[in-house]
Design an enzyme around this catalytic site. Structure first.
Site, PDB file in Angstrom:
ATOM      1  N   HIS A 458     -45.513  46.049 -45.292  1.00  0.00           N
ATOM      2  CA  HIS A 458     -44.581  46.441 -44.238  1.00  0.00           C
ATOM      3  C   HIS A 458     -44.919  45.762 -42.922  1.00  0.00           C
ATOM      4  CE1 HIS A 458     -43.249  50.285 -46.549  1.00  0.00           C
ATOM      5  NE2 HIS A 458     -42.584  49.219 -46.909  1.00  0.00           N
ATOM      6  N   ARG A 565      -6.051  33.045 -27.403  1.00  0.00           N
ATOM      7  CA  ARG A 565      -5.172  33.764 -28.336  1.00  0.00           C
ATOM      8  C   ARG A 565      -4.534  34.912 -27.570  1.00  0.00           C
ATOM      9  NH1 ARG A 565     -10.263  33.494 -30.754  1.00  0.00           N
ATOM     10  NH2 ARG A 565     -10.467  31.939 -32.409  1.00  0.00           N
ATOM     11  N   ARG A 601      -2.081  29.755 -26.067  1.00  0.00           N
ATOM     12  CA  ARG A 601      -1.162  29.702 -27.210  1.00  0.00           C
ATOM     13  C   ARG A 601      -0.148  30.830 -27.103  1.00  0.00           C
ATOM     14  NH1 ARG A 601      -3.796  30.342 -33.009  1.00  0.00           N
ATOM     15  NH2 ARG A 601      -3.847  32.525 -32.388  1.00  0.00           N
ATOM     16  N   GLU A 695      -0.904  22.792 -37.711  1.00  0.00           N
ATOM     17  CA  GLU A 695      -1.513  23.703 -38.682  1.00  0.00           C
ATOM     18  C   GLU A 695      -0.697  23.802 -39.965  1.00  0.00           C
ATOM     19  OE1 GLU A 695      -1.877  27.574 -36.847  1.00  0.00           O
ATOM     20  OE2 GLU A 695      -0.072  27.243 -35.675  1.00  0.00           O
ATOM     21  N   ASN A 718      -7.906  26.042 -39.784  1.00  0.00           N
ATOM     22  CA  ASN A 718      -7.937  27.195 -40.692  1.00  0.00           C
ATOM     23  C   ASN A 718      -6.645  27.281 -41.497  1.00  0.00           C
ATOM     24  OD1 ASN A 718     -10.122  27.481 -39.044  1.00  0.00           O
ATOM     25  ND2 ASN A 718      -9.651  29.531 -38.345  1.00  0.00           N
ATOM     26  N   ASP A 719      -5.508  27.319 -40.796  1.00  0.00           N
ATOM     27  CA  ASP A 719      -4.232  27.393 -41.512  1.00  0.00           C
ATOM     28  C   ASP A 719      -3.896  26.065 -42.195  1.00  0.00           C
ATOM     29  OD1 ASP A 719      -3.131  29.971 -41.480  1.00  0.00           O
ATOM     30  OD2 ASP A 719      -2.599  29.813 -39.378  1.00  0.00           O
ATOM     31  N   ARG A 729      -6.556  31.756 -47.894  1.00  0.00           N
ATOM     32  CA  ARG A 729      -7.943  31.883 -47.417  1.00  0.00           C
ATOM     33  C   ARG A 729      -8.437  33.325 -47.499  1.00  0.00           C
ATOM     34  NH1 ARG A 729      -6.800  30.663 -41.007  1.00  0.00           N
ATOM     35  NH2 ARG A 729      -6.114  32.735 -40.440  1.00  0.00           N
ATOM     36  N   CYS A 766      -9.050  23.113 -32.704  1.00  0.00           N
ATOM     37  CA  CYS A 766      -9.423  24.464 -32.270  1.00  0.00           C
ATOM     38  C   CYS A 766      -9.732  25.378 -33.455  1.00  0.00           C
ATOM     39  CB  CYS A 766      -8.334  25.079 -31.397  1.00  0.00           C
ATOM     40  SG  CYS A 766      -6.747  25.242 -32.229  1.00  0.00           S
TER      41      CYS A 766
END
Length: 836
Positions: A458, A565, A601, A695, A718-719, A729, A766
């Protein structure tokens, strides 16, 4: 939410399928070690408050936080499994520790794509951490949406908490194989004990010809059960069947024990080198300093008869004092979400209530012994039991007993932990205990070395958690080193250098200073522009979702906001924000960024982001439905209001507007025309720059045509990844394959940059790929000039840029487009531009 002192209904903080804890792909959570709860496999990317309350802890890395409800229930919410390893990347905290929050309030925005790709699982936990005061009743179905009733929290009555043992004659028994790593030592034994206490039945464990009550931690450990051994469990009482099943589950679930380091089985020895002792690394690091020897409490011989009642009372007071200290340690460990520290001291607390120990000490006191000697002898007897088992892991666990021996003796003798360390001390001892280590860490010891001990102890776990270099099993010679002698502890190699030269001292200081300086330089240089070796400047901006995050980004050296965002203003409420509220929010972000530009955005809802006040038709595939800019076609007044608010910020020249989900040039032209009309209505002489998010593959293929009418392009990887690869995803089985380093994605990025260059437009990224240091040289090579990353990564990405040659990146990146897979691309990047 219903909420009174006895009952509280928690609403769902996330949307998605609901799982019981036992189905969570993590042993610690699944075994209930942290407490009762439930899990959700999230389909949205924002965590919401499940009730009114106060945020009492926020993880440094943003992946977990705890809320204390008004009735005292404390609820831990943990996004994903092993997400601490992201070190904050992909998490945007919307609240601070100490904040009062309302049910449904947004707490953390997170990047589902990144978590799915880089972590073990997206499955997120909702855990009641003070289950001794409350119990849970699930009320959710198989799937749930944010805000729907999830769990009932009921106060436990004192009577039920202390229910007497049920002496019914019903019995149940079964055999089970132990899967806990290292066998049934302190931590898994504490889990078994905790499981047994949830039932009124009496439970026993039988191994060979020995048996022990599941109520006794010492009894369970004393059986000497190893990993893979078969045991029999018997339960007697009214709820024996349920108790048996729970205990079988607890015994056969492998918990996350002290691992990663092998148990010491080789004999201890001195190194062949002169003046070097060789041990085993328990926690890595390189330090030098004076050696300070720590010795335990030695009792004088007990000389006379003592009054048993008085000695029993003294022991009770001392035990309660130590229990109180351990409870305080546990509270701090829970606040810091230090699971390993919490497990260790939970086991210590259980040992202090162990009937085997307490009865032995009480019997000795009744025979006239002093409380001090009775306690010491009771501990020593149990240590002997564990040592006699002949298993290294159980021998190491005897150290936990010695810890309690020292702590209770100090309480009995009225002594505090009284050692004063010299500055920069390396502490040596026969064997240190967990509570010793906490004290030494608080007193800024720089290293630990022990004659005994093991790498799975420990103390070793705590040392690794504290970043404190530690070497164990150095042998008794370490205790002969004179107090104050200057030594070097090379913990990674298990070495204690007893007579280092001045040159060696200087080298160690130089290595440590260089590490500190590198961290400081990265932070200082984060405020400076990032240029490649051949003079190409890359703007490193930040992705944020509020003015508070913008402030953090500015302090971390962001060259601007690459993506604000705006959904944070629109979600988790029953009416849309008005123009004035929006203008103030956008202005606050501009103000937080000094003189730097801010890309805002326009509202990107639809898909998995729904608004209560904007009912949309149910879609078979919402990710392919009314998303992003398509919303303007359904509710043009929403976008109009947002554009008006944006046009009223000051100075307007620092504001850039970004349009999401554009798929054709006409969409851009229509909104550009509308923006011009609004500028005329507001009598503005300038129009803010207008950009397009790339995107959707269609937008990448039309990049040249879009760049003719847009002022800039920003790639949302991402998209773009999920739309290009036709992989959702959020799909548990495919999420790890949605990798933006796929050659097809890189070709679309190259096409976008080439199309933009024909009209002299710049391109940014981004999406999550911008925050991946391995991808930085590829993006620079393909023509990207702005990277918008999570705020904590600004210094790291700028540092990466400064070590690149842009011409070399351009040359090598073209070859990556012809590779066979994302994995092949990543391997090539690691070869061409290794991460230091």
């Amino acid at each position: 939410m219903s909420n009174n002192n006895n009952e509280l209904t928690l609403s769902a903080p996330l949307s998605g399928p609901v799982l019981v804890l036992s189905n969570v792909p993590d042993e610690v959570f699944a075994s209930g070690t942290l407490g009762e709860g439930i899990a959700i496999d999230p389909l949205n990317d924002c965590l919401h408050a499940p009730c009114d309350g106060v945020i009492i802890h926020v993880a440094r890395t943003g992946h977990a936080l705890t809320i204390r409800a008004d009735n005292g229930a404390e609820v831990l919410m943990h996004v994903g499994i092993d997400t601490v390893e992201l070190n904050g990347e992909g998490f945007a905290l919307l609240v601070k520790e100490g904040a009062r929050v309302s049910e449904g309030q947004a707490l953390v925005q997170f990047d589902l794509d990144r978590i799915a790709r880089q972590c073990k699982s997206l499955v997120s936990l909702i855990i009641l951490t003070n289950g001794e005061r409350f119990e849970l009743r699930p009320i959710a179905g198989k799937s749930i949406n944010v805000g729907e009733p999830l769990l009932q929290v009921l106060a436990r009555s004192t009577a039920s908490a202390q229910s007497s043992v049920d002496n019914s004659v019903a019995e149940a028994s079964a055999s089970v194989r132990i899967t806990h790593r290292g066998g049934l030592h302190a931590r898994p034994a504490a889990l078994i004990r905790k499981t047994a206490q949830d039932f009124s039945s009496q439970a026993q464990l039988h191994y060979g010809d020995k048996s022990a009550s599941c109520d006794s931690l010492m009894g369970l450990m004393g059986l000497g059960i190893g990993e893979g051994d078969e045991v029999r469990v018997t339960c007697r009482g009214k709820d024996c069947e349920a108790a048996l099943q729970a205990l079988i589950n607890a015994l056969s679930v492998a918990t996350k024990q002290e691992h990663h380091t092998p148990i010491l089985t080789t004999p201890r020895h001195t190194s062949h080198e002169a003046d070097v002792l060789q041990g085993v690394c328990a926690a890595p690091g390189l330090v030098c300093g004076p050696l300070f020897r720590l010795s335990g409490i030695e009792l004088p011989q007990d000389t006379g008869k003592h009054a048993p009642d008085e000695q029993l009372q003294r022991l009770d007071v001392a035990l309660e004092q130590v229990r109180s200290e351990i409870r305080s340690t546990l509270t701090h460990a829970r606040q810091r979400k230090n699971v390993e520290e919490e497990d260790i001291f939970t086991a210590h607390l259980a040992l202090l209530e162990d009937p085997t120990l307490l009865d032995a000490a009480a019997r000795a006191i009744e025979q006239g012994n002093a409380a001090t000697h009775a306690w010491r002898d009771a501990i020593q007897a149990q240590c002997a039991v564990l040592l006699a088992l002949g298993k290294p892991l159980f021998a190491e666990r005897a150290n936990d007993l010695r810890d309690l021996q020292q702590r209770v003796l100090r309480a009995l003798l009225g002594e505090a932990w009284h050692f004063e360390l010299p500055a920069g001390a390396i502490v040596s001892a026969h064997e240190l205990t967990p509570s010793d280590l906490l004290q030494l860490s608080a007193q800024h010891a720089v290293g630990i070395c022990m004659a005994e001990g093991g790498a799975t102890s420990h103390v070793a776990i705590l040392a690794r958690g504290k970043g404190l270099p530690c070497v164990v099993a150095l042998g008794a010679e370490v205790l002969d080193v004179p107090q104050g002698q200057r030594v070097v502890l090379d913990a990674a190699n298990g070495r204690l250098e007893l007579a280092p030269s001045e040159a060696r001292h200087a080298e160690v200081h130089q290595i440590r200073d260089a590490q500190t300086l590198r961290r400081q330089q990265q932070q200082v240089q984060a405020q400076l522009p990032a240029s490649t070796r051949d003079g190409l400047t890359i703007e490193v901006a930040a992705n944020v979702a509020s003015s508070a995050e913008a402030q953090v980004a500015f302090e971390n050296g962001a060259d601007g906001v690459g993506l604000l965002r705006t959904e944070f203003l629109f979600v988790d409420r029953h009416t849309a924000p008005d123009e004035q509220e929006q203008r103030q929010a956008y202005q606050a972000v501009l103000d937080a960024m000094g003189d730097k530009s801010v890309i805002i955005r326009t509202i990107d809802v639809g898909g998995d982001k729904q608004l209560d006040y904007l009912p949309l038709p149910v879609e078979a595939n919402p990710v392919l439905g009314l998303r992003g800019i398509r919303m303007a076609q359904v509710r043009p007044e929403l976008l109009d209001q947002q554009l008006r608010a944006l046009l009223q910020v000051s100075p307007l020249g620092r504001c850039r507007i970004l349009l999401p989900m554009v798929t054709e040039v006409d969409e851009l032209l229509q909104i550009r025309q509308r923006l011009d009309q609004l500028c005329a209505e507001l009598e503005l002489t300038q129009r803010p720059e207008l950009g397009v998010m790339i995107e959707v593959p269609a937008a990448a293929l039309l990049a040249e045509q879009l760049a003719k009418h847009a002022d800039f392009l920003s790639i949302g990887t991402n998209d773009l990844s999920q739309y290009t690869l036709a992989m959702d995803r959020d799909h548990a089985g495919l999420a790890a394959r949605v990798d933006a380093m796929h050659p097809a994605l890189l070709r679309l990025i190259a096409l976008t940059c080439a199309g933009a260059a024909k009209h002299g437009r710049w391109v940014g990224v981004c999406g999550a790929l911008a925050s991946d240091p391995l991808a930085t040289p590829v993006l620079v090579g393909l023509g990207v000039s702005e990277l918008s990353v999570s705020p904590p990564q600004i210094g790291e990405i700028k540092h990466r840029v400064r070590h690149l040659d842009a011409a070399h990146c351009r040359q090598l990146s073209q070859g990556l487009l012809d590779l066979s897979s994302a994995k092949a691309v990543r391997q090539a990047c690691q070869h061409h531009w290794p991460l230091s």
